[in-house]
Scaffold this active site. Structure first.
Site, PDB file in Angstrom:
ATOM      1  N   ARG A  47       0.740  -1.229   0.002  1.00 26.01           N
ATOM      2  CA  ARG A  47       0.032   0.013  -0.049  1.00 26.01           C
ATOM      3  C   ARG A  47       0.853   1.250   0.014  1.00 26.01           C
ATOM      4  NH1 ARG A  47       2.442   1.835   3.660  1.00 26.01           N
ATOM      5  NH2 ARG A  47       0.755   3.682   3.492  1.00 26.01           N
ATOM      6  N   ALA A  49       0.718   5.138  -2.221  1.00 24.41           N
ATOM      7  CA  ALA A  49       0.377   5.362  -3.645  1.00 24.41           C
ATOM      8  C   ALA A  49       1.769   5.043  -4.467  1.00 24.41           C
ATOM      9  CB  ALA A  49       0.197   6.814  -3.979  1.00 24.41           C
ATOM     10  N   ASP A 236      -2.084  10.856  -2.032  1.00 22.93           N
ATOM     11  CA  ASP A 236      -2.503   9.840  -2.907  1.00 22.93           C
ATOM     12  C   ASP A 236      -2.933  10.229  -4.384  1.00 22.93           C
ATOM     13  OD1 ASP A 236      -3.072   8.414  -0.256  1.00 22.93           O
ATOM     14  OD2 ASP A 236      -2.743   6.855  -1.778  1.00 22.93           O
ATOM     15  N   ASN A 246      -5.549  12.219   0.624  1.00 28.81           N
ATOM     16  CA  ASN A 246      -4.653  11.460   1.382  1.00 28.81           C
ATOM     17  C   ASN A 246      -5.596  10.483   2.476  1.00 28.81           C
ATOM     18  OD1 ASN A 246      -1.929  10.580   1.972  1.00 28.81           O
ATOM     19  ND2 ASN A 246      -2.092  11.722   3.912  1.00 28.81           N
TER      20      ASN A 246
HETATM   21  O1  MRU Z   1      -4.501   2.808   2.327  1.00 28.63           O
HETATM   22  P1  MRU Z   1      -3.070   3.436   2.317  1.00 28.63           P
HETATM   23  O2  MRU Z   1      -2.227   2.928   3.256  1.00 28.63           O
HETATM   24  O3  MRU Z   1      -2.552   2.677   0.866  1.00 28.63           O
HETATM   25  O4  MRU Z   1      -2.909   4.880   2.225  1.00 28.63           O
HETATM   26  C1  MRU Z   1      -1.471   5.609   1.900  1.00 28.63           C
HETATM   27  C2  MRU Z   1      -1.589   6.877   2.234  1.00 28.63           C
HETATM   28  O5  MRU Z   1      -2.635   7.653   2.483  1.00 28.63           O
HETATM   29  C3  MRU Z   1      -0.389   7.652   2.031  1.00 28.63           C
HETATM   30  O6  MRU Z   1      -0.253   8.828   2.753  1.00 28.63           O
HETATM   31  C4  MRU Z   1      -0.329   8.046   0.779  1.00 28.63           C
HETATM   32  O7  MRU Z   1      -0.472   6.984  -0.220  1.00 28.63           O
HETATM   33  C5  MRU Z   1       1.182   8.499   0.486  1.00 28.63           C
HETATM   34  S1  MRU Z   1       2.568   7.402   0.454  1.00 28.63           S
HETATM   35  C6  MRU Z   1       4.009   8.086  -0.103  1.00 28.63           C
END
Ligand code: MRU
Length: 349
Positions: A47, A49, A236, A246
């Protein structure tokens, strides 16, 4: 600084560190085909982005290796099917679509099956390596905004686990540590899936960076008491006007930071920018399973038949953002104008 190996390709086999098991167990699992890749992304084994985009790119490669094709047309039909399937795993993080578009473009650049497969592999490796470099640059660019002895609130996990390198917002913290800056992080636990306490705290501990885990609802009180100098989060998907998606809870942090006069920054590579959309209202927000909220670890913490609202992300409007830290530098308001200046330089159509 040595970063975590979140994802790797070895002898044409794809492995990821299963983030569902952290911080208790460090276990790599193999993803063997597009179904494994889809499930790993959907279930958050991988997980964050940028990491999702990298995994999807390698995922197309290892999936297409499994099939036999009569001709290029058949190969192309299968590749479209695989790309669309992996692309349907999660809707919000733009990096997934950015990376799959690059893979699709590379396939369209040839009409020979073996060449296409080799090109997909090299493009996936390139995407991965580029992400590592972007993490480094974001980290270095972010150093410019750090005050002396900063006390920072982080949210979710935007570290090595979420990228191909040291992270986006956490990369800045790692660079500060390399420069021997005195830094302290308040780690939002990040309900419901605890990416803050499970993953960010795990990363910070490994890198010997001082931190305290806080419940999400503690952040505003810390700000009120004057204990916070800066909020630093990932993203994201960022719209043309700077609004960004995000992890759920980011918007509350931004509102509270604004109220208390605390700088609020997001850090992200250009692959997180969606230049097709004007503002945050156009960002699709992923809704997740109600049991992520009803259950806490293995315990039931709400009546089992409760109705639940569980968006995985929220949108922070651009007027609450101090700046966006990218590999190309820091973007400040007016965001629409300054983001537009980047578009022609970097947009992948
Ligand atoms: O649901 P997730 O864990 O994939 O959410 C991730 C986030 O919200 C992060 O802050 C975002 O992807 C940035 S990662 C560099």
């Amino acid at each position: 600084m040595e970063y975590i190996k979140t994802i790797y390709l070895k002898d044409d086999k794809l492995f990821i560190l299963d983030q569902r098991l952290l911080p208790n167990e460090e276990k790599y699992i193999e993803l063997k085909d597009e179904k494994d890749v889809y499930n790993a992304i959907k279930n958050l084994a991988i997980r964050g982005a940028p990491a999702i985009g990298i995994c999807a790119s390698y995922g197309v490669y290892i999936s297409l290796l499994k099939y036999n094709y009569k001709n290029f047309t058949e190969f192309k039909t299968k590749s479209k099917e695989v790309i669309n399937f992996i692309g349907s795993s999660r809707p919000t993080a733009y990096n997934l679509f950015y990376c799959l578009k690059r893979i699709e473009n590379i396939i369209n650049s040839t009409n020979e099956i073996n060449e296409a497969i080799n090109l997909i592999k090299s493009e996936a490796i390139k995407i991965h390596n580029e992400d590592l470099e972007k993490s480094e640059k974001i980290g270095e660019n972010g150093l410019l905004i750090l005050p002396n002895n900063p006390r920072i609130i982080s949210h979710c996990n935007a570290g090595g686990l979420a990228t191909g390198g040291g992270g986006t917002s956490l990369s800045i913290i790692y660079k500060a540590k390399e420069k021997n800056k005195n830094i302290f992080v308040y780690v939002d636990e990040t309900r419901p899936l605890l990416q803050g306490s499970r993953l960010t705290a795990w990363e910070l501990k490994k890198q010997n960076i001082p931190y305290q885990v806080i419940t999400d609802n503690t952040a505003a009180f810390l700000m009120k008491m004057g204990f916070v100098d800066l909020i630093l989060v990932g993203a994201d998907r960022i719209a043309k006007n700077g609004d960004f998606a995000n992890k759920i809870g980011t918007y509350s942090l931004a509102v509270n930071a604004h109220y208390h006069g605390i700088p609020f920054y997001t850090a992200a590579p250009i692959s997180t920018f969606d230049f097709n959309i004007e503002n945050g209202n156009q960002i699709p927000i992923e809704q997740r399973d109600k049991f992520e909220v009803i259950k806490f670890s293995d315990s039931i913490v709400a009546p089992i038949d409760s109705d639940v609202y569980n968006p995985a992300f929220d949108i922070t409007p651009h007027n609450l953002i101090t700046g966006i830290i990218t590999e190309f530098g820091i973007i400040y308001p007016p965001f629409y104008e300054n983001i537009s200046n980047l578009i022609e330089k970097v947009w992948i159509k």
